[in-house]
Design a protein around this motif. Sequence first.
Motif, mmCIF file in Angstrom:
data_model
loop_
_atom_site.group_PDB
_atom_site.id
_atom_site.type_symbol
_atom_site.label_atom_id
_atom_site.label_comp_id
_atom_site.label_asym_id
_atom_site.label_seq_id
_atom_site.Cartn_x
_atom_site.Cartn_y
_atom_site.Cartn_z
ATOM 1 N N ARG A 1 -40.574 55.912 15.314
ATOM 2 C CA ARG A 1 -41.679 55.264 15.993
ATOM 3 C C ARG A 1 -41.219 54.884 17.394
ATOM 4 O O ARG A 1 -40.009 54.776 17.643
ATOM 5 C CB ARG A 1 -42.144 54.025 15.222
ATOM 6 N N PRO A 2 -42.129 54.675 18.338
ATOM 7 C CA PRO A 2 -41.720 54.333 19.703
ATOM 8 C C PRO A 2 -40.798 53.112 19.736
ATOM 9 O O PRO A 2 -41.188 52.011 19.366
ATOM 10 C CB PRO A 2 -43.061 54.040 20.405
ATOM 11 N N GLY A 3 -39.539 53.312 20.136
ATOM 12 C CA GLY A 3 -38.598 52.216 20.283
ATOM 13 C C GLY A 3 -37.687 51.967 19.101
ATOM 14 O O GLY A 3 -36.663 51.293 19.241
ATOM 15 N N TYR A 4 -38.022 52.473 17.923
ATOM 16 C CA TYR A 4 -37.174 52.225 16.756
ATOM 17 C C TYR A 4 -37.296 53.369 15.757
ATOM 18 O O TYR A 4 -38.184 54.234 15.873
ATOM 19 C CB TYR A 4 -37.526 50.888 16.097
ATOM 20 N N VAL A 5 -36.378 53.383 14.786
ATOM 21 C CA VAL A 5 -36.335 54.466 13.820
ATOM 22 C C VAL A 5 -36.002 53.897 12.446
ATOM 23 O O VAL A 5 -35.268 52.911 12.312
ATOM 24 C CB VAL A 5 -35.297 55.531 14.251
ATOM 25 N N ARG B 1 -25.841 43.817 12.522
ATOM 26 C CA ARG B 1 -26.043 44.027 13.954
ATOM 27 C C ARG B 1 -25.464 45.371 14.372
ATOM 28 O O ARG B 1 -24.330 45.710 14.010
ATOM 29 C CB ARG B 1 -25.409 42.904 14.771
ATOM 30 N N VAL B 2 -26.263 46.117 15.112
ATOM 31 C CA VAL B 2 -25.834 47.435 15.574
ATOM 32 C C VAL B 2 -25.747 47.429 17.094
ATOM 33 O O VAL B 2 -26.491 46.708 17.776
ATOM 34 C CB VAL B 2 -26.805 48.540 15.106
ATOM 35 N N VAL B 3 -24.825 48.236 17.626
ATOM 36 C CA VAL B 3 -24.612 48.299 19.066
ATOM 37 C C VAL B 3 -25.712 49.144 19.701
ATOM 38 O O VAL B 3 -25.962 50.282 19.285
ATOM 39 C CB VAL B 3 -23.230 48.900 19.386
ATOM 40 N N VAL B 4 -26.354 48.569 20.712
ATOM 41 C CA VAL B 4 -27.407 49.300 21.418
ATOM 42 C C VAL B 4 -26.995 49.675 22.836
ATOM 43 O O VAL B 4 -27.575 50.571 23.439
ATOM 44 C CB VAL B 4 -28.725 48.498 21.429
ATOM 45 N N GLN B 5 -25.984 49.000 23.396
ATOM 46 C CA GLN B 5 -25.448 49.339 24.717
ATOM 47 C C GLN B 5 -23.930 49.215 24.668
ATOM 48 O O GLN B 5 -23.405 48.216 24.165
ATOM 49 C CB GLN B 5 -26.006 48.414 25.805
ATOM 50 N N GLN C 1 -41.987 48.997 3.251
ATOM 51 C CA GLN C 1 -41.040 48.216 4.020
ATOM 52 C C GLN C 1 -39.695 48.941 4.034
ATOM 53 O O GLN C 1 -39.214 49.392 2.996
ATOM 54 C CB GLN C 1 -40.872 46.820 3.410
ATOM 55 N N ALA C 2 -39.102 49.066 5.216
ATOM 56 C CA ALA C 2 -37.818 49.759 5.333
ATOM 57 C C ALA C 2 -37.013 49.148 6.474
ATOM 58 O O ALA C 2 -37.544 48.457 7.343
ATOM 59 C CB ALA C 2 -38.029 51.255 5.570
ATOM 60 N N VAL C 3 -35.700 49.443 6.472
ATOM 61 C CA VAL C 3 -34.802 48.964 7.528
ATOM 62 C C VAL C 3 -35.010 49.811 8.774
ATOM 63 O O VAL C 3 -35.156 51.035 8.692
ATOM 64 C CB VAL C 3 -33.332 49.029 7.065
ATOM 65 N N SER C 4 -35.002 49.161 9.924
ATOM 66 C CA SER C 4 -35.144 49.890 11.182
ATOM 67 C C SER C 4 -34.072 49.451 12.161
ATOM 68 O O SER C 4 -33.586 48.312 12.115
ATOM 69 C CB SER C 4 -36.529 49.639 11.790
ATOM 70 N N VAL C 5 -33.697 50.362 13.061
ATOM 71 C CA VAL C 5 -32.770 50.054 14.147
ATOM 72 C C VAL C 5 -33.356 50.604 15.438
ATOM 73 O O VAL C 5 -34.174 51.533 15.415
ATOM 74 C CB VAL C 5 -31.375 50.672 13.899
ATOM 75 N N PRO C 6 -32.969 50.063 16.588
ATOM 76 C CA PRO C 6 -33.451 50.599 17.867
ATOM 77 C C PRO C 6 -33.028 52.050 18.045
ATOM 78 O O PRO C 6 -31.944 52.460 17.617
ATOM 79 C CB PRO C 6 -32.781 49.692 18.908
ATOM 80 N N GLU C 7 -33.871 52.820 18.696
ATOM 81 C CA GLU C 7 -33.574 54.240 18.920
ATOM 82 C C GLU C 7 -32.272 54.428 19.693
ATOM 83 O O GLU C 7 -31.503 55.346 19.411
ATOM 84 C CB GLU C 7 -34.728 54.894 19.693
ATOM 85 N N GLU C 8 -32.009 53.550 20.668
ATOM 86 C CA GLU C 8 -30.823 53.738 21.511
ATOM 87 C C GLU C 8 -29.516 53.457 20.777
ATOM 88 O O GLU C 8 -28.433 53.761 21.298
ATOM 89 C CB GLU C 8 -30.910 52.862 22.767
ATOM 90 N N SER C 9 -29.599 52.887 19.579
ATOM 91 C CA SER C 9 -28.365 52.624 18.828
ATOM 92 C C SER C 9 -27.875 53.854 18.073
ATOM 93 O O SER C 9 -26.732 53.902 17.620
ATOM 94 C CB SER C 9 -28.584 51.477 17.837
#
Length: 343
Positions: free
Chosen positions: A300-304, A315-319, A263-271
């Motif tokens: 991974r597809p869509g997140y890292v 919360r991280v900025v994605v746009q 289990q690990a923390v993930s964020v969207p790739e675009e962030s």
Amino acid sequence: MLAGAAAWLLLTEPEADRGRSGARSVFVVSQEAEQREFSDIIEALGTAKARESVVLVSPVSEAVTSVRFEDGQIVRKGDLLLELENKEETAQFQEAEANLKEAAKQFSRVQNLVENGNASNASLDAERRQVEEARFRLAAAQARLSDRLITAPFDGVLGLRQVSEGSFLSTNTAITTIDAIDLIRLDFFVPERFIATLATGQEVEATVEAYPGRVFKGRVKTVDSRVDPVTRSVLIRAEIANEDHALRPGLLMTVDVISSSRQAVSVPEESVIPTAGKNYVFVIKGDEAERREVKLGLRRPGYVEVIEGVAAGERVVVQGAFRLGNPGTKVQETAPFNKGAKS
């Protein structure tokens, strides 16, 4: 669509325009960093094989009198598939069977005489030998007859029929193939550097071009005891359940071996914003966005995966992150907007 375009225009308005109306918040879209399961995956190409697979041939040279199967038929162990000329063998079997019955009756008669004192034990021993010899002759006749009745050696699916009634079979003539495909064996090679992470029981996921989007799951059955000295790779065998017979022997399969999960923390790739060899994200703190350096792991597809820098729930900025260059810039969250929207 108009709302998305308006949000995009607000986000991208020139700095001079923002200055005329005073300090204005930058519109951003954020998403929560969350816990996900990440797995270390070893990728390889493998070939599907049947659990059991043989080419059926005749043990004797003889003419075919009856074909009892069709192409692609599912059969059970012991099902009669082919009958060869066996009139003589059938007669020999019946004769041996009758001789055994007669020898057994004679033994019973002599045994009664011995019990009544009217015959010697030697006579009984002689009759016992006759029974044993008759039993052996019956077994031999049964074996000769069985050689002319070709049956399925195990449960499986038959291939194409290669013989016809009336044809003469020699001992090297193929009759058909039979494959047990309820369980598929998947053989594949992986580089020797992964040996320490491989073990029996590990989960595998395989795909084939014939079934786009479908994932076949199985387990590692065996890790070969030797490394190929030429390719410096080791052979792995996995087993995949195949109850619907979708997989067939010989298929090329793309396989992923899941060696470990966590289990690990993930964020969207675009962030993630790569800058000068480092990676950053903007984390929402109240009405401001804080830039943080992050250490990344698996993608991974869509997140890292984030190893360091962000905690789950933040919360991280994605746009809108490209407008947040100055520390302390005020932000205002909005709904996701479509950059390609037209007014």
